[in-house]
Design a protein around this motif. Sequence first.
Motif: not given
Length: 172
Positions: A37-40, A107-112
């Motif tokens: 989920s790294a913006p780059e 990895h049980p988290r969302t993008k942000k």
Amino acid sequence: DKIVWQLTGKDSTPMAEAALELCSLGGIGVDINMGCSAPEIYKTGAGISWMIRPREETHDMICAVRSKVKSRLSAKIRLGDEDFTDEGFYSFCRMLYDCGIEQLVIHPRTKKEKLARPPRYFYVENVAREFLGKMNVVLNGNVKDVSSFNAALRTAPSVSAVMIARMSAQKP
């Protein structure tokens, strides 16, 4: 014989070609990173973008890579974007399995969501139960020591394995 190549990209055809080339170098498999989920990364159309774009595109990419990989094929994912739904997440996991994914790292988290929000391991447990004996499901996220490992396994005892977080590199 211990290498798993991790692959990410924004287009199906180059990813399939890269998978074929990587397999010629040996190793035990290829992992498709659909969890970064790294913006780059995601702003280029890679990483978690594969979870957000139309399902058919992701399906076609997985099938294209699967056609080139004769060894183990795995994928690393998150829950999705901030507006993910339970049914959307679970049906995405089923689609991955149907396309030939043999191991799923979740990895049980969302993008942000970053490290400030605790991972929701119960999603990993639900997927592990559904695919028990069919697909390996690996828990990832916030496992940094024995205590956090034990806590994760209390919530998700059906997982095949646990991936140690980046803390292992920072404080081995």
